[in-house]
Design a protein around this motif. Structure first.
Motif, PDB file in Angstrom:
ATOM      1  N   GLY A 118       0.773  -1.303  -0.061  1.00  0.00           N
ATOM      2  CA  GLY A 118       0.160  -0.059  -0.034  1.00  0.00           C
ATOM      3  C   GLY A 118       0.853   1.315  -0.139  1.00  0.00           C
ATOM      4  N   THR A 119       0.055   2.116  -0.541  1.00  0.00           N
ATOM      5  CA  THR A 119       0.998   3.681  -0.613  1.00  0.00           C
ATOM      6  C   THR A 119       0.474   4.522   0.562  1.00  0.00           C
ATOM      7  OG1 THR A 119      -0.673   4.626  -2.232  1.00  0.00           O
ATOM      8  CG2 THR A 119       1.357   3.324  -2.872  1.00  0.00           C
ATOM      9  N   SER A 120      -0.736   4.199   1.235  1.00  0.00           N
ATOM     10  CA  SER A 120      -1.131   5.074   2.063  1.00  0.00           C
ATOM     11  C   SER A 120      -0.485   4.659   3.535  1.00  0.00           C
ATOM     12  CB  SER A 120      -2.669   5.221   2.252  1.00  0.00           C
ATOM     13  OG  SER A 120      -3.077   5.832   3.354  1.00  0.00           O
ATOM     14  N   ARG A 121      -0.106   5.704   4.488  1.00  0.00           N
ATOM     15  CA  ARG A 121       0.466   5.516   5.422  1.00  0.00           C
ATOM     16  C   ARG A 121      -0.553   5.497   6.937  1.00  0.00           C
ATOM     17  NH1 ARG A 121       6.029   9.546   4.901  1.00  0.00           N
ATOM     18  NH2 ARG A 121       6.149   9.072   2.666  1.00  0.00           N
ATOM     19  N   HIS A 122      -1.789   5.746   6.626  1.00  0.00           N
ATOM     20  CA  HIS A 122      -2.511   6.168   7.656  1.00  0.00           C
ATOM     21  C   HIS A 122      -4.005   5.302   7.536  1.00  0.00           C
ATOM     22  CE1 HIS A 122       0.090   9.514   7.678  1.00  0.00           C
ATOM     23  NE2 HIS A 122      -0.108   9.645   8.968  1.00  0.00           N
ATOM     24  N   ASP A 355      -0.612   6.553  -4.942  1.00  0.00           N
ATOM     25  CA  ASP A 355      -0.716   6.105  -6.230  1.00  0.00           C
ATOM     26  C   ASP A 355      -2.064   5.281  -6.397  1.00  0.00           C
ATOM     27  OD1 ASP A 355      -0.587   5.244  -8.891  1.00  0.00           O
ATOM     28  OD2 ASP A 355       1.483   4.341  -8.770  1.00  0.00           O
ATOM     29  N   GLY A 356      -3.081   5.777  -7.314  1.00  0.00           N
ATOM     30  CA  GLY A 356      -4.407   5.088  -7.436  1.00  0.00           C
ATOM     31  C   GLY A 356      -4.161   3.720  -8.146  1.00  0.00           C
ATOM     32  N   ASN A 357      -3.378   3.469  -9.058  1.00  0.00           N
ATOM     33  CA  ASN A 357      -3.256   2.183  -9.598  1.00  0.00           C
ATOM     34  C   ASN A 357      -2.559   1.082  -8.725  1.00  0.00           C
ATOM     35  OD1 ASN A 357      -4.255   2.764 -12.326  1.00  0.00           O
ATOM     36  ND2 ASN A 357      -2.314   3.999 -12.420  1.00  0.00           N
ATOM     37  N   GLN A 358      -1.584   1.746  -7.855  1.00  0.00           N
ATOM     38  CA  GLN A 358      -0.861   0.933  -6.716  1.00  0.00           C
ATOM     39  C   GLN A 358      -2.046   0.336  -5.803  1.00  0.00           C
ATOM     40  OE1 GLN A 358       1.757  -0.718  -7.020  1.00  0.00           O
ATOM     41  NE2 GLN A 358       1.906  -1.524  -4.960  1.00  0.00           N
ATOM     42  N   GLU A 359      -2.667   1.565  -5.332  1.00  0.00           N
ATOM     43  CA  GLU A 359      -3.717   1.033  -4.353  1.00  0.00           C
ATOM     44  C   GLU A 359      -4.750  -0.063  -4.793  1.00  0.00           C
ATOM     45  OE1 GLU A 359      -4.244   2.766  -0.967  1.00  0.00           O
ATOM     46  OE2 GLU A 359      -2.384   2.604  -1.520  1.00  0.00           O
ATOM     47  N   LEU A 360      -5.059  -0.191  -6.018  1.00  0.00           N
ATOM     48  CA  LEU A 360      -5.747  -1.122  -6.706  1.00  0.00           C
ATOM     49  C   LEU A 360      -4.904  -2.384  -6.444  1.00  0.00           C
ATOM     50  CD1 LEU A 360      -7.434   0.375  -9.838  1.00  0.00           C
ATOM     51  CD2 LEU A 360      -8.615  -0.620  -7.918  1.00  0.00           C
ATOM     52  N   ILE A 361      -3.935  -2.382  -7.029  1.00  0.00           N
ATOM     53  CA  ILE A 361      -2.903  -3.812  -6.682  1.00  0.00           C
ATOM     54  C   ILE A 361      -2.762  -3.976  -5.315  1.00  0.00           C
ATOM     55  CG2 ILE A 361      -0.589  -4.546  -7.018  1.00  0.00           C
ATOM     56  CD1 ILE A 361      -0.379  -2.828  -9.452  1.00  0.00           C
ATOM     57  N   ALA A 362      -2.737  -3.253  -4.532  1.00  0.00           N
ATOM     58  CA  ALA A 362      -2.567  -3.521  -3.226  1.00  0.00           C
ATOM     59  C   ALA A 362      -3.929  -4.067  -2.634  1.00  0.00           C
ATOM     60  CB  ALA A 362      -2.065  -2.284  -2.501  1.00  0.00           C
ATOM     61  N   PHE A 363      -4.977  -3.548  -2.771  1.00  0.00           N
ATOM     62  CA  PHE A 363      -6.093  -4.221  -2.382  1.00  0.00           C
ATOM     63  C   PHE A 363      -6.568  -5.349  -3.229  1.00  0.00           C
ATOM     64  CE2 PHE A 363      -6.967   0.152  -0.504  1.00  0.00           C
ATOM     65  CZ  PHE A 363      -7.358  -0.272   0.693  1.00  0.00           C
ATOM     66  N   GLY A 364      -6.238  -5.497  -4.466  1.00  0.00           N
ATOM     67  CA  GLY A 364      -6.557  -6.755  -5.258  1.00  0.00           C
ATOM     68  C   GLY A 364      -5.553  -7.922  -4.659  1.00  0.00           C
TER      69      GLY A 364
END
Length: 751
Positions: A118-122, A355-364
């Protein structure tokens, strides 16, 4: 005004052509398609490093991790968030119609995967009530509370709870695959089509569904698994069977949690850590339930046996994939949209990028990994993320520590939660709905400020309540796209420009027309109609009238009623649309004066039209053709057209599409509105300013508006008074008629 608040500009008058002659245009070197393909498949050390940092964001922030400053805050935040995650995992699992302990799995496995990707820290990853409810609707559809489950091969030999777990994990696996696929295809932009208004209406409707689904736990009722507004009917049918112990316990929990949460919000600046009231009340409820034996004495439904440890991984079922594919897509979109929205808020607050695309990958990956271990789809809960951020969390180390707390409960002390009444979990869920339900207060504001957005909110909310969350989301998205089309197609065209509250004066014979929208195939006819209304005449109609008048003049010349020269006759009706040909006439015709032989042609007082293209972002081919036709008609009736503030991209497209010819020339384009107005005044020095006249008209118009407004108020007040007078008279008349009829019937009976 003071001198420092003034500026003066001294430069030549520029059209676009004259400006380009004096200043060399600098072109940016654009990459061709082959260059993009070559760059995409190029591999070097820098590209490998950037790819690794993109796919594993933990590498980026772990290198700058400040142990002394951040570690203690992350530990405090992780412990606090972990306690809340345990309780919410148990509570939200009821929404998914699964045994409560599976919520602990969803609060652990997805968090571990998101820690690395994930790219979010919070944000705090885990169960989200709306997503749990959507999972629950799929579960109860395939495995209902009453009656046989759907005919699926994978259900053979499984208990009802195991069948439901298989459905939830398989659907979550499908959600993860869709999110991962969208992330790899770089379609993270899809969340942009879900506006804040749409998400607000959708989550409000979801809160209503959640409220209905949790009432049976709060009241201690045994109700079939029916979702939607009709569930209220079944609940109220059995409301006489309410378990008083469950009801009292729920009310006490809700009041206590609500009050302390309000205290936390009001004094959050003074409190070092928010009071974990949910955890405190859960511990108290567990102790009281165990001490007074609620299960046996009061027939209270409790959490029951919680197995220690984790279960073996399980492969998803292909048949369930086919049955849940339609529901999985809105789950994937909703889960990502909510998480990305929350992550974006915290990224802006703490100054880092996501990064929206990386967030999709992370949640996927998180959902695929979690579903393999029998958890259900995860996103982020707003309240849990707020706890993680407000208690001092700096990075996802706090999220990992919260997952460790959940793991400790699962492996060692889960048995302490066995006497916990399910009504307590339902009460916790209902209290956490406050934020989503209070979104209803946005409706009056939206109605006053932006009615199309208000329509989107209402339609999305109502459709989601009555049609279900998946269909409601689709309907809301459709309505939102329709409003976008209407905003672009039926925009408001400004005929005159305004400065504060005073109208900018237009010189005599000049009209300024602003287009605040792109012009394309869907609105070109609307644009032409509004332009015709603004200038007050149809150029094509004027052109045809003039050509008909010329035909009559030539006929008079031929008959000798006027002096004439050799002329040709017009025998084709389409020639009326051609430019007016005055070459073979001995005189110059002034179309705004009286013509001979009672020939009448509408006068055109307009000599210059200024089109403000500052807000026009693009033109398509249909718009180019329509615009060129309109400009030619205006030029042919001697109206000079000036286009100002046109984008360079549009000018390049006009040249590429052979837009210009002998009638429509590039010289009609000017840099600014001021340049165009100076050019008009230079050509028409006789034009006088209508300042005093316009000021009088403007003041008269304002006075008229005030009078009309007061008149409307007086009319409304009069109608109300009439209503108060007429209604009693109407009742008196009804009473009088009824007495006459009654007396007539009484006399008839006597005789």
């Amino acid at each position: 005004m003071p001198r420092e608040q003034q500026y003066k500009v001294d430069r030549p008058l520029y059209s676009v052509d004259s400006f380009e002659e004096e200043h060399e245009k600098v072109y940016r070197q654009r990459k061709s398609l082959l260059d993009h393909v070559r760059q995409y498949f190029t591999c070097d050390a820098r590209r490998v490093k950037n790819t690794a940092l993109s796919l594993l964001p933990i590498i980026g922030w772990i290198r700058i991790y400040q142990i002394k400053e951040w570690l203690l805050s992350d530990i405090v935040s992780g412990v606090s968030t972990g306690l809340v995650a345990v309780l919410q995992g148990l509570a939200y699992c009821l929404l998914a119609s699964l045994p409560p302990w599976y919520g602990l799995f969803s609060a652990f496995f997805p968090v571990v995967a998101y820690f690395f990707l994930g790219t979010s820290r919070h944000i705090s990853v885990g169960p989200f009530p709306v997503l749990c409810l959507m999972i629950g609707s799929v579960v109860t559809r395939l495995v209902p509370d009453e009656g046989p489950p759907m005919n699926i091969t994978g259900f053979e030999g499984l208990s009802r709870d195991d069948q439901r777990v298989l459905v939830a994990s398989s659907a979550s696996f499908m959600v993860g695959l869709m999110q991962l696929g969208m992330g790899l295809l770089q379609v993270g932009f899809v969340v942009r089509y879900l506006s804040d208004t749409l998400v607000s209406g959708f989550t409000t409707a979801a809160a209503v569904h959640i409220l209905v689904s949790q009432l049976k736990f709060v009241l201690g009722l045994v109700v079939p698994g029916i979702s939607g507004p009709l569930a209220l009917v079944y609940i109220f049918v059995q409301i006489t069977s309410t378990n008083i112990c469950d009801l009292v316990t729920s009310l006490i929990i809700m009041v206590a949690v609500f009050v302390v949460k309000e205290i936390n919000d009001r004094y959050k600046a003074k409190l070092p850590v928010p009071i974990p009231i949910e955890v405190i009340m859960t511990v108290v409820a567990c102790g009281v339930s165990y001490g007074f034996d609620f299960k046996t004495r009061f027939k209270v439904d409790v959490v029951g046996h919680i197995p220690q440890g984790y279960e073996t991984p399980m492969a998803p079922d292909i048949d369930i994939f086919q049955e849940t594919a339609m529901e999985a897509f809105p789950m994937a979109i909703v889960g990502f949209a909510v998480a990305f929205s929350v992550a974006k808020v915290y990224s802006v607050k703490h100054d880092y990028t996501i990064d929206g695309n990386q967030e999709l990958i992370a949640f996927g990956v998180s959902n695929i990994f979690g579903a393999s271990f029998k958890s259900f789809a995860a996103s982020t809960a707003l309240s849990r993320s707020a706890v993680q951020e407000s208690t001092g969390g700096k990075t996802q180390v706090a999220g990992l520590l919260s997952a460790i707390i959940v793991m400790i409960v699962t492996l060692a002390i889960g048995f302490l939660l066995e006497p916990l009444p399910r009504s307590v979990l339902g009460a916790v869920v209902l209290v956490n709905l406050k934020g989503m339900l209070m979104q209803v207060t946005e409706v009056p504001y939206l109605w006053r400020r932006d009615k199309p957005d208000c329509v989107v909110w209402l339609v999305t909310c109502i459709a989601s309540i009555f049609l279900g969350l998946d269909l409601g989301l689709a309907v809301g998205l459709g309505i939102e796209l329709i409003t976008v089309v209407f905003r672009a197609q039926l925009y408001v065209l400004c005929v005159t420009l305004s400065n504060n509250d005073s109208v900018i004066n237009e010189p005599e014979g000049v009209k300024i027309f602003r287009i605040p929208s792109p012009i394309f195939f869907a609105n070109i006819e609307f644009f032409k109609t509004k332009l015709t209304e603004a200038i007050g005449f149809s150029p094509l109609r004027i052109l045809r009238k003039r050509n008909k008048a010329l035909r009559s003049i030539r006929k008079l010349l031929k008959n000798g009623d006027m002096e004439w020269t050799t002329v040709s006759f017009w025998d084709n009706k389409e020639d009326l649309d051609l430019p007016v040909n005055l070459k073979d006439l001995p005189i110059k015709i002034d179309w705004n004066r009286e013509l001979p032989a009672n020939i009448s042609v509408p006068r055109v007082e307009l000599h210059s039209l200024v089109l403000d293209f500052a807000a026009v972002s693009f033109l398509d081919i249909s718009a180019l053709k329509g615009l060129k036709t309109m400009l030619k008609e205006l030029v042919r009736v001697d109206v000079e057209v000036y286009i100002v503030a046109c984008d360079t991209y549009i000018l390049e497209k006009l040249h590429a599409c052979s837009f210009f010819d002998d009638e429509v020339r590039p010289s009609i384009f000017y840099l600014t509105l001021h340049d165009a107005m100076l050019a008009i005044l230079e050509k028409h020095p006789e034009a006088s300013e209508k300042s005093s006249h316009l000021e009088k008209v403007s003041n008269a118009f304002k006075l008229r508006c005030k009078i009309e407004e007061k008149t409307k108020k007086i009319q409304i007040f009069t109608h109300i008074l009439l209503l108060f007078y007429i209604f009693p008279l109407f009742l008196f008349f009804l009473n009088y008629v009824s007495e006459i009829v009654a007396s007539h019937i009484y006399k008839k009976r006597r005789y």
